[in-house]
Enzyme design. Structure first.
Site, PDB file in Angstrom:
ATOM      1  N   GLU A 207       0.882  -1.180   0.000  1.00  0.00           N
ATOM      2  CA  GLU A 207       0.000   0.000   0.000  1.00  0.00           C
ATOM      3  C   GLU A 207       0.910   1.218   0.000  1.00  0.00           C
ATOM      4  O   GLU A 207       1.437   1.617   1.039  1.00  0.00           O
ATOM      5  CB  GLU A 207      -0.899  -0.020   1.255  1.00  0.00           C
ATOM      6  CG  GLU A 207      -1.911  -1.155   1.288  1.00  0.00           C
ATOM      7  CD  GLU A 207      -3.095  -0.934   0.350  1.00  0.00           C
ATOM      8  OE1 GLU A 207      -3.297   0.199  -0.116  1.00  0.00           O
ATOM      9  OE2 GLU A 207      -3.819  -1.912   0.066  1.00  0.00           O
TER      10      GLU A 207
ATOM     11  N   CYS B  23      -2.249   9.406   2.527  1.00  0.00           N
ATOM     12  CA  CYS B  23      -1.788   8.795   1.270  1.00  0.00           C
ATOM     13  C   CYS B  23      -2.712   9.121   0.101  1.00  0.00           C
ATOM     14  O   CYS B  23      -2.259   9.195  -1.036  1.00  0.00           O
ATOM     15  CB  CYS B  23      -1.659   7.291   1.441  1.00  0.00           C
ATOM     16  SG  CYS B  23      -3.174   6.533   2.041  1.00  0.00           S
TER      17      CYS B  23
HETATM   18  P1  NAD Z   1       8.258   4.677   5.014  1.00  0.00           P
HETATM   19  O1  NAD Z   1       8.217   3.794   3.835  1.00  0.00           O
HETATM   20  O2  NAD Z   1       9.430   5.578   5.209  1.00  0.00           O
HETATM   21  O3  NAD Z   1       8.126   3.850   6.360  1.00  0.00           O
HETATM   22  C1  NAD Z   1       7.190   2.810   6.523  1.00  0.00           C
HETATM   23  C2  NAD Z   1       7.820   1.698   7.312  1.00  0.00           C
HETATM   24  O4  NAD Z   1       8.962   1.225   6.610  1.00  0.00           O
HETATM   25  C3  NAD Z   1       8.287   2.091   8.713  1.00  0.00           C
HETATM   26  O5  NAD Z   1       7.866   1.097   9.624  1.00  0.00           O
HETATM   27  C4  NAD Z   1       9.807   2.113   8.604  1.00  0.00           C
HETATM   28  O6  NAD Z   1      10.451   1.679   9.765  1.00  0.00           O
HETATM   29  C5  NAD Z   1      10.083   1.151   7.483  1.00  0.00           C
HETATM   30  N1  NAD Z   1      11.330   1.468   6.745  1.00  0.00           N
HETATM   31  C6  NAD Z   1      11.803   2.698   6.411  1.00  0.00           C
HETATM   32  N2  NAD Z   1      12.967   2.589   5.732  1.00  0.00           N
HETATM   33  C7  NAD Z   1      13.237   1.257   5.622  1.00  0.00           C
HETATM   34  C8  NAD Z   1      14.297   0.495   5.027  1.00  0.00           C
HETATM   35  N3  NAD Z   1      15.324   1.084   4.392  1.00  0.00           N
HETATM   36  N4  NAD Z   1      14.239  -0.863   5.110  1.00  0.00           N
HETATM   37  C9  NAD Z   1      13.218  -1.466   5.730  1.00  0.00           C
HETATM   38  N5  NAD Z   1      12.201  -0.796   6.323  1.00  0.00           N
HETATM   39  C10 NAD Z   1      12.193   0.543   6.273  1.00  0.00           C
HETATM   40  O7  NAD Z   1       6.897   5.470   4.897  1.00  0.00           O
HETATM   41  P2  NAD Z   1       6.366   6.602   5.805  1.00  0.00           P
HETATM   42  O8  NAD Z   1       7.207   7.835   5.641  1.00  0.00           O
HETATM   43  O9  NAD Z   1       6.150   6.091   7.181  1.00  0.00           O
HETATM   44  O10 NAD Z   1       4.918   6.864   5.132  1.00  0.00           O
HETATM   45  C11 NAD Z   1       4.737   7.748   4.086  1.00  0.00           C
HETATM   46  C12 NAD Z   1       4.440   7.047   2.769  1.00  0.00           C
HETATM   47  O11 NAD Z   1       3.475   6.037   2.969  1.00  0.00           O
HETATM   48  C13 NAD Z   1       3.830   7.979   1.741  1.00  0.00           C
HETATM   49  O12 NAD Z   1       4.409   7.720   0.493  1.00  0.00           O
HETATM   50  C14 NAD Z   1       2.355   7.604   1.724  1.00  0.00           C
HETATM   51  O13 NAD Z   1       1.687   7.907   0.535  1.00  0.00           O
HETATM   52  C15 NAD Z   1       2.435   6.154   1.993  1.00  0.00           C
HETATM   53  N6  NAD Z   1       1.180   5.672   2.580  1.00  0.00           N
HETATM   54  C16 NAD Z   1       0.397   4.828   1.856  1.00  0.00           C
HETATM   55  C17 NAD Z   1      -0.817   4.398   2.385  1.00  0.00           C
HETATM   56  C18 NAD Z   1      -1.724   3.460   1.646  1.00  0.00           C
HETATM   57  O14 NAD Z   1      -2.669   2.985   2.256  1.00  0.00           O
HETATM   58  N7  NAD Z   1      -1.486   3.174   0.382  1.00  0.00           N
HETATM   59  C19 NAD Z   1      -1.186   4.824   3.649  1.00  0.00           C
HETATM   60  C20 NAD Z   1      -0.355   5.670   4.342  1.00  0.00           C
HETATM   61  C21 NAD Z   1       0.843   6.086   3.813  1.00  0.00           C
END
Ligand code: NAD
Length: 452
Positions: free
Chosen positions: A208, A242
């Protein structure tokens, strides 16, 4: 470290206990009781982590989750039923059934923007389908993550559902384990890392992700309604949604009127909250600085950024172009760029040039125009004459495509996501048609007749 939790969950899953309908329904009720018990802590945690107010927290997180739990409890028996499907004449004597089977041990990784909802809503699907689960809430909303861990520890033994707190390293070690399903919500960048890790074990995944979701406003739109619903969807959660409209793409002939009304409604809805310090803040300094840098050009509303509280005023920027910095990546904050078009056909070509967004909103009172937009642009889902609200309908699947993700959930789709459909042909032994075996004389004739 996480391997031992994983192994205990695997063992518990293999005991078969999670699979009875009664167990799953009780688990959902237990989850609801746990949330109710910690509800006030949860509200305080959201306030602490990013100044999220009670009404918004209830609408978009806690209330939403209760609703999903209730809806799932009500329908689970029906969804979980083994279904009988048709059997063709070539298979005379047999019946065909689809059995619903959980995957096993699943991993749910959540982001910070709706830190409770986006951790627990997938869990409802996982538990309802009979899986065990390890949750990894976001490290950027640590107080909420702590309350989630308390809820989970109260509602479930660790061998069934566990919440693991930590950052990237925690994720990396979790991702090295051979989970049976991974459900990831977050950025497209990390989505690719998750997909690579899952590939090592051929683990099925749901991603997602996000993207630049446009709100297209044509000259046939009800401009006041469009303005009101766009600014509501954009500035909710300080733009950290999002499916928030990332930018407005409006017919030049109605742009002035749209901007006039967007300014009016933004002031009406959010000015007081911003002035009195109750408007939500940006989750951390890094995102605050990133957003602050994007406030450039013809700012027609807002533009104030308060570093001390990490708050950014709802901001509208006019005369933006696709080559501007703000159009290069998902904004994910309370800044709304406005671009104008002179021909809808050309506008649709521009939008199609962007990576597939998670959502698209089209404002028009002309049905044929809405249909053209829906059919000609690839995107996850969206709304005609509204923003964001589509995701609160449990009958609609929610998910992206391409850059905005893969897979879907909400309502029954959450149950389906965490369920493998096992197809079984129950064959009779009362007779045995010879035609399918080697050298059967009638075989070719029969098949040719049936499948011609
Ligand atoms: P992110 O991808 O930075 O983080 C999400 C998760 O990934 C966290 O738990 C984090 O610890 C982990 N993570 C971060 N870097 C990592 C790595 N290098 N290796 C492994 N794990 C890692 O996202 P965010 O900043 O928390 O959220 C924002 C993004 O999420 C936006 O792009 C938004 O559009 C998207 N989003 C999508 C939905 C949906 O339902 N489609 C909902 C909410 C947010």
């Amino acid at each position: 470290m996480y391997e031992s939790i994983f192994n205990r969950q695997k063992q518990f899953y293999q005991s078969g206990k999670t699979r009875t309908l009664a167990f799953r329904i009780e688990a959902l009720k237990q989850l609801k009781r746990g949330i109710q018990y910690y509800e006030s802590d949860l509200l305080k945690a959201m306030k602490k982590d990013f100044n999220k107010g009670e009404a918004e927290a209830y609408l978009t997180e806690i209330g939403y989750v209760y609703n999903e739990i209730n809806y799932t409890i009500k329908n689970l028996e029906n969804w979980a039923e083994t279904t009988k499907v048709k059997t063709p004449a070539t298979h005379t004597g047999s019946i065909s059934k689809v059995y619903k089977e959980p995957y096993g041990v699943v991993l749910i990784i959540a982001p910070w923007n709706y830190p409770f909802n986006l951790t627990i809503a997938p869990l409802i699907g996982a538990v309802s389908a009979g899986n065990t689960a390890i949750l990894k809430p976001s490290e950027h909303t640590p107080t909420v993550a702590g309350v989630i861990s308390n809820i989970i520890a109260l509602a479930f033994p660790e061998k069934y559902v566990a919440s693991v707190e930590g950052g990237i390293e925690t994720n990396q070690s979790l991702l090295s384990l051979p989970f049976n399903y991974i459900f990831y919500t977050g950025s497209s960048h990390v989505g690719k890392i998750v997909m690579q890790s899952a590939a090592k074990h051929l683990t099925p995944i749901t991603l997602e992700l996000g993207g630049k979701s446009p709100a297209i406003v044509t000259k046939n739109a009800d401009i006041k309604i469009a303005a009101k619903r766009i600014v509501w969807g954009k500035f909710l959660n300080a733009g950290q949604t999002c499916v928030a409209p990332d930018f407005v793409y409006v017919d030049a002939s109605v742009k002035a009127s749209l901007i006039y009304h967007m300014k009016r409604y933004t002031k009406k809805f959010y000015n007081n909250a911003f002035k009195t310090g109750t408007y939500m803040n940006i989750v951390n300094e890094q995102h605050f600085e990133r957003l602050n840098d994007l406030i450039q050009g013809n700012v027609v509303y807002g533009g104030t950024a308060r570093r001390a509280t990490l708050t950014i005023e709802p901001t509208i920027i006019d005369d933006v172009d696709f080559s501007d910095d703000i159009m290069q990546e998902e904004i994910f904050g309370p800044i709304l760029p406005v671009l104008e078009f002179r021909s809808l056909d050309k506008a649709l070509l521009d939008v199609r040039d962007l990576p597939d967004p998670l959502a698209l909103y089209i404002f028009t009172d002309k049905k044929s125009e809405a249909k053209t937009v829906i059919r000609s642009v690839p995107f996850g889902g969206g709304a005609v004459n509204d923003t964001v609200f589509h995701l609160a309908n449990p009958h609609l699947p929610f998910g992206g495509r391409g850059n905005s993700g893969m897979g879907k959930y909400h309502g029954k789709y959450s149950f389906d996501t965490f369920t493998h459909e096992k197809s079984i042909l129950h064959q009779t032994t009362a007779f045995d048609f010879p035609f399918r075996y080697p050298n059967a004389k009638l075989f070719n004739k029969f098949i040719k007749y049936l499948w011609k």
